[in-house]
Design a protein around this motif. Sequence first.
Motif, mmCIF file in Angstrom:
data_model
loop_
_atom_site.group_PDB
_atom_site.id
_atom_site.type_symbol
_atom_site.label_atom_id
_atom_site.label_comp_id
_atom_site.label_asym_id
_atom_site.label_seq_id
_atom_site.Cartn_x
_atom_site.Cartn_y
_atom_site.Cartn_z
ATOM 1 N N TRP A 95 1.012 -1.192 -0.098
ATOM 2 C CA TRP A 95 -0.045 0.088 0.241
ATOM 3 C C TRP A 95 0.861 1.187 0.077
ATOM 4 C CZ3 TRP A 95 -0.609 4.086 3.091
ATOM 5 C CH2 TRP A 95 -1.783 4.999 2.715
ATOM 6 N N TRP A 96 1.820 1.207 1.025
ATOM 7 C CA TRP A 96 2.809 2.186 1.020
ATOM 8 C C TRP A 96 3.443 2.690 -0.243
ATOM 9 C CZ3 TRP A 96 8.189 2.978 1.097
ATOM 10 C CH2 TRP A 96 8.469 4.054 1.406
ATOM 11 N N ILE A 97 3.973 1.412 -1.109
ATOM 12 C CA ILE A 97 4.740 1.775 -2.307
ATOM 13 C C ILE A 97 3.929 2.359 -3.310
ATOM 14 C CG2 ILE A 97 5.907 0.473 -4.073
ATOM 15 C CD1 ILE A 97 7.170 -1.558 -2.005
ATOM 16 N N LEU A 98 2.647 1.649 -3.277
ATOM 17 C CA LEU A 98 1.646 2.196 -4.558
ATOM 18 C C LEU A 98 1.348 3.713 -4.188
ATOM 19 C CD1 LEU A 98 -0.471 -1.088 -5.378
ATOM 20 C CD2 LEU A 98 1.050 0.415 -6.609
ATOM 21 N N TYR A 99 0.942 3.747 -3.193
ATOM 22 C CA TYR A 99 0.411 5.165 -2.740
ATOM 23 C C TYR A 99 1.344 6.377 -2.409
ATOM 24 C CZ TYR A 99 -3.789 2.605 -3.719
ATOM 25 O OH TYR A 99 -4.748 1.700 -4.234
ATOM 26 N N ARG A 100 2.284 6.000 -1.714
ATOM 27 C CA ARG A 100 3.261 7.178 -0.936
ATOM 28 C C ARG A 100 4.501 7.384 -1.523
ATOM 29 N NH1 ARG A 100 -0.961 8.408 0.346
ATOM 30 N NH2 ARG A 100 -1.835 8.743 2.182
ATOM 31 N N THR A 101 5.039 6.468 -2.651
ATOM 32 C CA THR A 101 6.421 6.485 -3.283
ATOM 33 C C THR A 101 6.169 6.892 -4.740
ATOM 34 O OG1 THR A 101 6.528 4.413 -4.026
ATOM 35 C CG2 THR A 101 6.946 4.545 -1.671
ATOM 36 N N THR A 102 7.336 7.531 -5.268
ATOM 37 C CA THR A 102 7.464 8.077 -6.554
ATOM 38 C C THR A 102 6.992 6.773 -7.514
ATOM 39 O OG1 THR A 102 9.169 9.426 -5.557
ATOM 40 C CG2 THR A 102 8.622 9.793 -8.052
ATOM 41 N N PHE A 103 7.845 5.778 -6.994
ATOM 42 C CA PHE A 103 7.746 4.406 -7.964
ATOM 43 C C PHE A 103 6.324 4.022 -7.946
ATOM 44 C CE2 PHE A 103 8.298 -0.210 -8.137
ATOM 45 C CZ PHE A 103 8.373 -0.419 -9.363
ATOM 46 N N GLY A 104 5.669 4.013 -6.908
ATOM 47 C CA GLY A 104 4.244 3.584 -6.947
ATOM 48 C C GLY A 104 3.381 4.651 -7.867
ATOM 49 N N LEU A 105 3.722 5.925 -7.842
ATOM 50 C CA LEU A 105 3.150 6.932 -8.591
ATOM 51 C C LEU A 105 3.126 6.543 -10.191
ATOM 52 C CD1 LEU A 105 1.618 9.520 -8.837
ATOM 53 C CD2 LEU A 105 3.646 10.690 -9.088
ATOM 54 N N TRP A 106 4.480 6.058 -10.434
ATOM 55 C CA TRP A 106 4.834 5.798 -11.880
ATOM 56 C C TRP A 106 4.044 4.621 -12.342
ATOM 57 C CZ3 TRP A 106 11.101 5.882 -11.459
ATOM 58 C CH2 TRP A 106 11.615 7.181 -11.456
ATOM 59 N N ILE A 107 3.940 3.348 -11.308
ATOM 60 C CA ILE A 107 3.341 2.282 -11.763
ATOM 61 C C ILE A 107 1.818 2.450 -11.901
ATOM 62 C CG2 ILE A 107 2.239 0.062 -10.561
ATOM 63 C CD1 ILE A 107 4.876 -0.503 -9.093
ATOM 64 N N ARG A 108 1.115 3.465 -11.139
ATOM 65 C CA ARG A 108 -0.084 3.695 -11.399
ATOM 66 C C ARG A 108 -0.491 4.349 -12.744
ATOM 67 N NH1 ARG A 108 -2.217 6.766 -6.916
ATOM 68 N NH2 ARG A 108 -0.249 7.307 -6.259
ATOM 69 N N ALA A 109 0.709 5.481 -12.932
ATOM 70 C CA ALA A 109 0.478 6.102 -14.068
ATOM 71 C C ALA A 109 0.602 5.445 -15.295
ATOM 72 C CB ALA A 109 1.697 7.372 -14.197
ATOM 73 N N VAL A 110 1.697 4.328 -15.437
ATOM 74 C CA VAL A 110 1.882 3.684 -16.497
ATOM 75 C C VAL A 110 0.848 2.606 -16.654
ATOM 76 C CG1 VAL A 110 4.424 3.781 -16.667
ATOM 77 C CG2 VAL A 110 3.181 1.892 -15.774
ATOM 78 N N GLY A 111 0.083 2.408 -15.800
ATOM 79 C CA GLY A 111 -1.024 1.423 -15.801
ATOM 80 C C GLY A 111 -2.342 2.285 -16.149
ATOM 81 N N GLU A 112 -2.383 3.423 -15.927
ATOM 82 C CA GLU A 112 -3.592 4.166 -16.255
ATOM 83 C C GLU A 112 -3.419 5.007 -17.618
ATOM 84 O OE1 GLU A 112 -6.772 4.560 -14.723
ATOM 85 O OE2 GLU A 112 -5.892 2.957 -13.355
#
Lengths: 304, 359
Positions: A157-174
Amino acid sequence: MDQTLIIGLLAATLRIATPILLAGLGEVFAERAGVLNLGIEGIMALGAILGFVVAYLTGSLWAGLLAAMACGLLAGLLMGWLAVTLGLNQHVSGLGVTLLASGIALFFFRVLFKGTANPPQIDPFQQVSLPALGVIAPIFEQYWLTYFAFLLVPLAWWILYRTTFGLWIRAVGENPQAADTAGVNVARVRYTALAISGVLMGLGGAFLSLAQLGTATFGIVAGRGWVAIAIVIFGNWQPEKVLLGALLFGGVEALQLRLRAIGLQVPYQLLLSLPYLATIVALALAGRNASYPAALLKPYKREE
Amino acid sequence: MLGWRLEKGSSPLWMRALIPVLSILATFLLTATLLVFARANPFAAFYFMLVEPLSAPVSALEVLVKATPLLLAGLAVVFAFQAGYYNIGAEGQLYAGALAAAWVGQLTFAQTTPALIMIPLMLIAGFAAGMAWALVPALLRTQMGVDEVVTTLLLNSVMLYLINGILNAYWLDPVTFWPQSPRIAPSAEFQVIVPGSRVHFGLVVGLVVMLVLWWIINRTPLGLRMRAVGLGKDAARFMGVNVARMTLVAALVSGGIAGLAGVGEVAGIHHRLLEDISPGYGYSGIVIATLGALNPFGAGLAATFIALVDVGGQSVSRQLGIPSFLADVVQATILLVTLALLLLTRYRFRKVAEIAHGT
């Protein structure tokens, strides 16, 4: 139901949920980045069987665990090459990875244990107990991998929603185009997410052979990978709800085991199918609200 | 500077013809490592896998026996995939068909009913059972938007447990304790069509389904609408196609065809239901449909080839003591390698002068 029965049920639920939770969290990373990793069932088999083979040959459970993670990593990267670099159909290439991975695992298993009717046994990981009060103490007698899996939920949860890497993951998926424009390397993020997913799937498989069973058999994964994919949809690609799905499956499976033990007048194989049916029902109930990552299944090619 | 560049555009025909050859070559190189690990000569292994079965009539006909369920499973997948419905449940639907055929075939009236009635009855029962097993995921997809890939996969596991339970609880042989159904009536058995072999009427069924599917997909309005849905749901809806109904039709017919594969195994080979009547034919169906480029005739060719790999896998196992799982690995590798190589047919190499861009 009496108290000890309920306590036993809860303890079993946590144990059974572990491999599905590990693989499910892996799948969350892959799908959040826009890639459906249908290699899951085969990667779990690879982790379970090759992890066992290595542990048996070296006499070290840790070596087996590492091998399972390494195999998962390689399979995740293969999935990346097929889905990200080549941009192939993710359904077909994922099933191809499953066929390949389980075929390789069973091949090695047969080569090494030729002619033995019963698969060899190893001393599996032992359960560790956390200090807890009186009657509920048995709930906290679990494998450390179970504790690890549950700790991974807040971490994911922390990686996906609170880190830059998580932001990148969600961005490339959306919206990979937008991410690309913003300077995110879409391919690299997707490869990394798939590598994480592979490692966790390998680990989930290894839990079955190195902790729960202490041995490996041909049908060891038995559809748990597909259940893991289902709970990801059920959990709306959110780690905390995926945990809920894993507990639900684990609960039904644990209940099924108890029903068998009290000798219900139904063939036990029908009870075995209960958790899978329950998963489908849960999926149908959650289905309407499913919000798929917008770029899931869509390969990204940069305009030139 | 001069360099080679990949450009979009269809490749020359010779390159497409080269793909199967390159695929087999690449698969050979990739799987050779496994064979070396198992201390076997890769050349000998591939000889026993791909050449030896064809060198004697007995084993060559056995390839056709294997190709029968594979062809039907592949056609089932072709039909669904053409409509953009990812039916990964052919394995479960195949078992549903086998279960229905085994049940109808052992009923008391079957003993006194002529084959002329029993054979169509077996086919109808199997088709209907396959459809029934495909119905729930299809409805969940069209009515509630639940991903069919996951539900069909889960139902495969459910069907395996169901078969296991039924055989062990109700049909367990009281003498041998083997979990198998009673033998079906002789009039319900498929005829052997090549004397002295196990090639049975199921192959005829498979070939007929192949022709009918080709005709439906390429020559009828239904096929056109189906392919439109497969190419893009929104565009199809804009064309006035009832997308939900098309999806449902594709899913149910696909399930029915997979059911027929199960009927063939019961009526043509085992004459009863066993736990392991399919070693994953349903999953191989996905490989076959993909290798056959979702074309019914392509699926026919691919089914024959995969059947050869299967029969050859047994032969390698016997001759060199290598696990027959080699066949699974070869199947998966061929699939992935061919998919990768097919990409090349969409591009062509062109010699270009590299222009220095400002990037």
